[in-house]
Write an enzyme that holds these catalytic residues in place. Structure first.
Site, PDB file in Angstrom:
ATOM      1  N   ASP A  74      27.570 -19.810 -14.387  1.00  0.00           N
ATOM      2  CA  ASP A  74      28.068 -18.564 -13.806  1.00  0.00           C
ATOM      3  C   ASP A  74      27.132 -18.224 -12.648  1.00  0.00           C
ATOM      4  OD1 ASP A  74      28.584 -15.908 -13.116  1.00  0.00           O
ATOM      5  OD2 ASP A  74      29.070 -15.308 -15.170  1.00  0.00           O
ATOM      6  N   ARG A 118      52.842 -17.756  -7.789  1.00  0.00           N
ATOM      7  CA  ARG A 118      51.949 -17.977  -8.930  1.00  0.00           C
ATOM      8  C   ARG A 118      51.331 -19.367  -8.811  1.00  0.00           C
ATOM      9  NH1 ARG A 118      54.056 -19.978 -13.141  1.00  0.00           N
ATOM     10  NH2 ARG A 118      55.822 -18.559 -13.313  1.00  0.00           N
ATOM     11  N   LYS A 167      31.677  -9.400  -6.955  1.00  0.00           N
ATOM     12  CA  LYS A 167      30.302  -9.025  -6.684  1.00  0.00           C
ATOM     13  C   LYS A 167      29.892  -9.450  -5.268  1.00  0.00           C
ATOM     14  CE  LYS A 167      30.830  -7.812 -10.982  1.00  0.00           C
ATOM     15  NZ  LYS A 167      30.428  -8.616 -12.110  1.00  0.00           N
ATOM     16  N   TYR A 221      26.276 -12.063 -19.520  1.00  0.00           N
ATOM     17  CA  TYR A 221      27.051 -10.892 -19.119  1.00  0.00           C
ATOM     18  C   TYR A 221      27.842 -10.397 -20.335  1.00  0.00           C
ATOM     19  CZ  TYR A 221      30.888  -8.309 -16.981  1.00  0.00           C
ATOM     20  OH  TYR A 221      31.812  -7.362 -16.667  1.00  0.00           O
TER      21      TYR A 221
HETATM   22  C1  LIG Z   1      30.990  -9.034 -13.390  1.00  0.00           C
HETATM   23  C2  LIG Z   1      30.598 -10.321 -13.967  1.00  0.00           C
HETATM   24  C3  LIG Z   1      31.536 -11.154 -14.620  1.00  0.00           C
HETATM   25  C4  LIG Z   1      32.964 -10.733 -14.849  1.00  0.00           C
HETATM   26  O1  LIG Z   1      33.690 -10.633 -13.672  1.00  0.00           O
HETATM   27  P1  LIG Z   1      34.916  -9.618 -13.451  1.00  0.00           P
HETATM   28  O2  LIG Z   1      35.304  -9.859 -12.050  1.00  0.00           O
HETATM   29  O3  LIG Z   1      34.405  -8.235 -13.710  1.00  0.00           O
HETATM   30  O4  LIG Z   1      35.962 -10.008 -14.442  1.00  0.00           O
HETATM   31  C5  LIG Z   1      31.098 -12.381 -15.082  1.00  0.00           C
HETATM   32  N1  LIG Z   1      29.816 -12.777 -14.941  1.00  0.00           N
HETATM   33  C6  LIG Z   1      28.884 -12.005 -14.347  1.00  0.00           C
HETATM   34  C7  LIG Z   1      27.487 -12.501 -14.217  1.00  0.00           C
HETATM   35  C8  LIG Z   1      29.244 -10.761 -13.842  1.00  0.00           C
HETATM   36  O5  LIG Z   1      28.312  -9.982 -13.258  1.00  0.00           O
END
Ligand SMILES: *Cc1c(COP(=O)(O)O)cnc(C)c1O
Length: 381
Positions: free
Chosen positions: A177, A51, A202, A104
């Site tokens: 982000d 962890r 992603k 998001y």
């Molecule tokens: C998918 C996404 C998230 C969240 O991420 P997870 O891996 O699904 O928890 C946050 N910000 C953006 C822009 C996203 O496309």
């Protein structure tokens, strides 16, 4: 690795020296929870319990830090876990965070339905309007400005350098982000941001086979505080997930080049199509954020959104008619995806100020043969 190494070199080598014991050229999956100590407290390489730290995760974190030009990165079980950990580290009850008007959906839900209950206040601002952000910053103390650019799903562009300056003048930090752009296209820390978050699910992972997240920061002291929260709350990336993400990152630059090329062609095709009312793609000169995107991004990304002239039902029907574009949530994988944000990814913001139009379709343009993709969209439209 040296700081002179280029992005593609760092993606393949940063944090990934061949294993000193065996020479294995990629970091092994250290599928292990605990480590033998050489006498009490005699840790080998600082590892005591997975962890707190795990060598496969360390390799991923070092690579991510290099790609974003940060001092340190932390890898999480998901993008939302990364966001939650960062916010719980830098904010306290009573603080105010400015968030985008098309964040998001899951990010909005985290603020609205989880962190609000712990006393963290938020205010929604159109981040592409720097004057509106400055006005909010002047109105009352703000601890953090949270921005996505390009945004999900409307592909709005915010001026990272301008926002960083405005936030810092008001004593706030700027979090970006960077999921949609990936560090290959955009490096927010270099533009003045204090922290970058990713859903590595992603583009970084890139193959729709792993869920993960990351925080990357410029300041080492801030990194240590986030690492403390991460260890105290436990939302770490597992060894296999870290390994898969690292494997994906090696081809990030090559994939992104193709994503961008295919997306631009598709955006151009849609812009001319009689069934389409409006195309959102920052690579089109008609996009209101085109100039800023050109300044702060290497290219314009693989996400394209568009509105159907015939309305919501036509959009829903189109989403069900593609052959190569798979109907599904998420984005950033090698395969093309199509979705209806209003009823799918952004259902959690329905009825809020962040609600997205019902006639909107979002594409995650993959790296298939672009002629095939265009043909598929044309027959669906
Ligand atoms: C998918 C996404 C998230 C969240 O991420 P997870 O891996 O699904 O928890 C946050 N910000 C953006 C822009 C996203 O496309």
């Amino acid at each position: 690795m040296t700081s002179q190494d280029g992005f593609e070199t760092l993606a393949i080598h940063a944090g990934q020296e061949p294993d000193p014991l065996t020479g294995a050229v990629v970091p092994p999956i250290y599928q292990v929870s605990t480590y033998k100590q050489d006498g009490v407290g005699g840790l080998r390489g600082g590892y005591e319990y997975s962890r707190s730290a795990n060598p496969t995760r360390t390799a991923l974190e070092q690579c991510l830090a290099a790609l974003e030009d940060g001092s340190a990165a932390l890898a999480f079980a998901s993008g939302l876990a990364a966001e939650d950990c960062l916010l719980r580290t830098v904010c306290s009850a009573g603080d105010l965070v400015l968030i985008p008007d098309d964040a998001y959906g899951g990010t909005y839900r985290l603020f609205d339905q989880v962190l609000a209950g712990w006393g963290l206040d938020y205010s929604v601002v159109p981040m592409s309007d720097l004057a509106a952000v400055r006005e909010q910053l002047a109105a009352r103390p703000v601890s953090c400005v949270w921005v996505e650019t390009p945004t999900n799903p409307l592909l709005n562009i915010a001026d990272i350098r301008g926002l960083a300056q405005a936030a810092h003048e008001a004593g706030a930090m700027l979090v970006v982000d960077n999921t949609f752009a990936s560090p290959y296209l955009q490096q927010p820390l270099r533009l003045g941001a204090d922290a970058v978050v990713h859903s590595t699910t992603k583009y970084l992972g890139g193959h729709s086979d792993v869920v993960g997240g990351a925080v990357v920061v410029a300041d080492a002291e801030l990194a240590a505080r986030i690492a403390f929260t991460q260890n105290a709350t436990g939302s770490v990336a597992g060894p296999f997930d870290s390994w898969l993400t690292l494997r994906g990152i090696k081809t990030l630059a090559a994939r992104m080049d193709r994503h961008c090329r295919n997306a631009l062609r598709i955006a151009q095709m849609l812009a001319e199509h009689p069934a389409v009312a409006e195309v959102m793609y920052p690579g089109l000169p008609s996009h209101p954020g085109h100039k800023i995107a050109q300044e702060q991004m290497r290219a314009f990304g693989g996400m394209v959104s568009f509105r159907m002239l015939a309305g919501e039902e036509a959009a829903v029907r189109t989403c069900g008619r593609t052959r190569l574009f798979t109907l599904g949530e998420s984005l950033g994988g090698v395969e093309s995806l199509i979705e209806h944000p209003h009823r799918m990814t952004h259902a959690s913001v329905a009825g809020s100020v962040l609600e997205v139009p019902g006639d909107l379709i979002r594409l995650s343009v993959g790296i298939e043969d672009c002629d095939d993709l265009i043909h598929d969209l044309r027959q669906a439209l």
